[in-house]
Each structure stands twice: as C-alpha cells, then as structure tokens.
Design an enzyme around this catalytic site. Structure first.
Site, PDB file in Angstrom:
ATOM      1  CG  ASP A  79      -2.271   0.599   0.948  1.00  0.00           C
ATOM      2  OD1 ASP A  79      -2.323   1.838   0.851  1.00  0.00           O
ATOM      3  OD2 ASP A  79      -3.276  -0.132   0.829  1.00  0.00           O
ATOM      4  CG  HIS A 118      -5.309   3.717   1.348  1.00  0.00           C
ATOM      5  ND1 HIS A 118      -4.982   2.422   1.070  1.00  0.00           N
ATOM      6  CD2 HIS A 118      -6.640   3.827   1.094  1.00  0.00           C
ATOM      7  CE1 HIS A 118      -6.065   1.764   0.664  1.00  0.00           C
ATOM      8  NE2 HIS A 118      -7.083   2.595   0.669  1.00  0.00           N
ATOM      9  CG  ASN A 131      -3.925   2.908  23.749  1.00  0.00           C
ATOM     10  OD1 ASN A 131      -3.021   3.164  22.949  1.00  0.00           O
ATOM     11  ND2 ASN A 131      -5.019   3.653  23.867  1.00  0.00           N
ATOM     12  CB  THR A 135      -8.407   2.100  25.953  1.00  0.00           C
ATOM     13  OG1 THR A 135      -7.087   2.649  26.105  1.00  0.00           O
ATOM     14  CG2 THR A 135      -9.001   1.810  27.324  1.00  0.00           C
ATOM     15  CB  ALA A 227     -10.747  -8.058  -7.246  1.00  0.00           C
ATOM     16  CB  VAL A 232      -6.835 -13.018  -5.259  1.00  0.00           C
ATOM     17  CG1 VAL A 232      -5.561 -12.895  -6.074  1.00  0.00           C
ATOM     18  CG2 VAL A 232      -8.049 -12.549  -6.051  1.00  0.00           C
ATOM     19  CB  SER A 280      -9.448   0.346   1.164  1.00  0.00           C
ATOM     20  OG  SER A 280      -8.855   0.544  -0.076  1.00  0.00           O
TER      21      SER A 280
END
Length: 440
Positions: A79, A118, A131, A135, A227, A232, A280
C-alpha cells in the site's frame, strides 16, 4: 479514497485506493491507564473506540481471540506505506521496502500527496496493537507481524505501477509473508502479464492473497484486477446490518467473502483516528482473519485457509447461488473460520491461475495432434517405348497413313464415284427427253 488516481500506461486503467473518509468524526482516543485488563492482549469492550469497532463482535473476532490472536503469522501490506504513529504498531512491523522509487528503504514513509494515510489505516485494521490498558483501536490479528511495502500511485511513483506490484509481491513472499493484502483496484478486468508470474509465485510459496473488490462510489461498477486474478480471496463490503454496501462495495462473480466496509476506523500516521469507508478496509479485516487461521492451523496450506474462510461464512437471505455476485459465499465469521471442523481441499477454491495462464496466455498449450499417414505402395510405371528415327516431314508416316490418309480415301473415293454415276444418269435422262420432243 473514492477517487480515481492517474492512469498508468502499463495497465491502461486507473488505479484506485478503495477507501473514503467518512463524514462523522472518530471517537476520541483515550489516554492509556495503568491498569491493563487480564489476558495476553488487553481488551476493554466498554472503551468508546473499541465499541466503535463493531466488527470485533459482529464478525466473531473476539470469539476467535479465545483461540489465537495471530501469533506466528505475518501480513504484508502492499500500500502507501505503514506510518509510525505511537503505540499501535509497537513491535508489529517486522520489515519493509519501497517499490515506488519515492519512499524510504524501510517502507515506513507514507508515499503520495493525496492518499498517503491509506496504508497506515489498512495496517491498523489488520494488526494494530491497541493501548496497553485495553483501550484504543486494535486490529483483527493483534499479535501478527506486519511487512510494510510502500507503493506509489499515479504521479507519486517513479516506477510503472505494474512493475511495482510484481516487485512488491515477490519481495513480500521472499521476506516471510503468510498473507498479502492488496487494497486497490485497476478498474479493468485484465492485468499486466508480469502479474501472472508474481501472483503464481505467491501461490507456489503458499501465501494467501487477499484483495479488495472495489467501490461503486469510486466508479468501479464491476470488480477489476487484481480482484479478477484466479486464486485471490476477493472481499466485498457490507454495512453494519450485513447488507451489501451501495457506495463502499461493488459486485462480481469472483467475490469470495464479505466483510464490513462502512464506518470503519483507521489510525493515521500522525496518531489521529479516522473514520472511513470502503473495501480497502474490508480486505484487511479478512487478511487479519486469514492470519488468525494460519496461526491456529499452521499445518494448513493457503488453499485450505481460504477454504475455511469461505465455507464458514454466514449466508445472507436473498443470495443467488454460491458464490453470490454481492456477498460471495457470505459474511465473514472469524470464530468458525478458526474453530469449525472443515474438510480439507486439494486445490484453491478461488481458482487456478496456472491453468488460466495455460488456457488464456497460451504459455503451455499442448501441440496440435499430427495425423497418422500410412504409406501407399505405387506400382512402377511401364518402361517408355524407344524413340523412333525422325523422318522427313514431307513424307507420310505409317501413323498418318493409318489414321489419316486411308480413312480419308475410304470416304472420298466412293463419294466421287457416286457423284459421277449420278451425273451420267442425269445426262442420259436429259438426252432421252430431248429425242422425244417433236421439232416444230
């Protein structure tokens, strides 16, 4: 992000990142506390950020965490690059590279003037750490490793796009990827031939390749490459109710499974949460589940990982066959993908790229059968008659006498004699008539 990027000559089609920022603001990121929840990975479902991640319960991901959180699996994110926000990727990124020519060697510097966030959003959905106190945003496979491969779109790349993708695929495979995530489309059914070998290389090395189906909101009415590449796992998008998304998904017969694509969360490189839409985001949710399956079932090959995901998917009322053009085999169910008893398969249920190459690229076409020829014995011709000595052209030859002169005489002489007889008879008759006629 729901905007088509510049066309690249190698594929003769626009490349689109399949996401768009949502209008609503994301929940505020709370400050970490000093009291973590029990368990290997702290998880506080009452936290407003975790509560906003509705797919954790809706897709059975929290239940799957009772079995595994993805330890031992590696997801390659091809990406715009995984940025370096605080905490969420601590100890998560195991390596990276840049294939665009504009990034940095580690693949961690976001590439692109428009969609640079992105890749970080995608990675946070797939394997964000959250975290320490349980959280904040957490990914689907929070113990899986990540590979960051920065890709450039349109003018943000110094290398042709088709070449970037082929190089990125091979690098991901060679550097330990168990799952590869591709959250972009070319808006065309076909793809550059260099991708044949790159994707086939991934399959031969037992890598699961997860691809976003595309979004109608970005102008993709029917899914496009990658795609459409056999093998795939293509991911369609649904809203919070499990209904196929009108804007943040598309349709096509190669969709394998559907996952949430609306009101998603993503961590930006600057540490800010962003609400966004698109397949995405649906794709890395499925890529995270693929990592969970690979972690829970390390003996399974890529074909069986994909098979578990599609065979355990929840069917949707109104689906027309399997796969359905909107939902594929149904809605993602991470719990059953990890835990259910599923018979193994011997081939990839999403297609055979090697066979496709053989049939459509004619790379290994069988030779045309040659007809069998049986020799026929031909008797020899008779020997030619010896030539005769040449005679004078003024003298008749035996053949000319036999076939010309004699037949001509046989016809002509009787004719002359008959003519003479007729003439003589006529004269006698005229003379006799003259003698009988009296003289006046």
């Amino acid at each position: 992000m729901l905007r088509s990027l510049a066309a690249f000559a190698a594929l003769a089609a626009s490349v689109t990142l399949l996401s768009a920022p949502a209008a609503a603001a994301a929940p505020a990121e709370p400050a970490p506390t000093s009291t973590p929840s029990p368990g290997p990975v702290a998880d506080d479902p009452s936290d407003p950020v975790r509560a906003a991640e509705y797919w954790l319960d809706g897709a059975g991901i929290r239940d799957a965490w009772k079995v595994t959180r993805g330890k031992g699996a590696t997801i390659a994110v091809i990406d715009t690059g995984i940025g370096k926000p605080p905490l969420i990727f601590d100890d998560a990124v195991a390596g990276g590279t840049d294939v665009s020519g504009n990034g940095t060697a580690d693949g961690r510097t976001p590439v692109g003037a428009v969609d640079r966030n992105h890749g970080t959003w995608v990675a946070s959905l797939a394997a964000g750490r959250g975290n320490p106190d349980g959280t904040g945003m957490i990914g689907v496979a929070p113990e899986a490793k990540l590979l960051s491969i920065s890709l450039g779109f349109g003018a943000s790349a110094a290398v042709p796009f088709a070449e970037q993708v082929a190089t990125a695929m091979r690098w991901a495979v060679d550097n330990g990827a168990d799952v590869i995530n591709l959250s972009f489309t070319t808006n065309t059914l076909d793809w550059d031939e260099s991708w044949d070998e790159a994707f086939l290389y991934a399959y031969e090395k037992d890598v699961v390749v997860v691809v976003a189906a595309g979004n109608r909101g970005s102008g993709t009415s029917v899914i496009g490459a990658p795609a459409t590449i056999p093998g795939v796992l293509t991911v369609g998008g649904v809203d919070q109710t499990g209904t196929a998304s009108v804007e943040a998904s598309t349709q096509g017969i190669t969709i394998g499974v559907s996952a949430p694509s609306e009101s998603l969360l993503g961590m930006s490189p600057d540490g800010e949460l962003q609400k966004w839409n698109g397949t995405s985001g649906a794709a890395p949710i499925v890529a995270g589940v693929a990592a969970l399956v690979r972690s829970a079932h390390p003996d399974l090959d890529a074909a069986n990982v994909i098979n578990r995901i599609i065979r355990t998917a929840t069917s949707v009322p109104g689906m027309k066959g399997m796969p359905d053009a909107l939902y594929g085999y149904g809605l993602l169910d991470a719990k059953n993908a990890v835990s259910a008893s599923i018979p193994e398969v011997s081939s990839n249920p999403m297609g055979d790229l090697e066979e496709w190459i053989r049939v459509y690229r004619r790379a290994e076409s069988d030779p045309e059968p040659q007809p069998e020829v049986t020799p026929v014995a031909v008797p020899p011709l008779p020997a030619a008659e010896p030539p005769t000595e040449a005679g004078s052209p003024l003298l008749p030859s035996p053949d000319s006498l036999r076939y010309g002169t004699l037949p001509l005489l046989a016809v002509t002489v009787p004719g002359i004699l008959i003519g003479l007889g007729v003439t003589a008879a006529a004269r006698r008759i005229r003379s006799a008539r003259d003698r009988r006629t009296p003289t006046p």
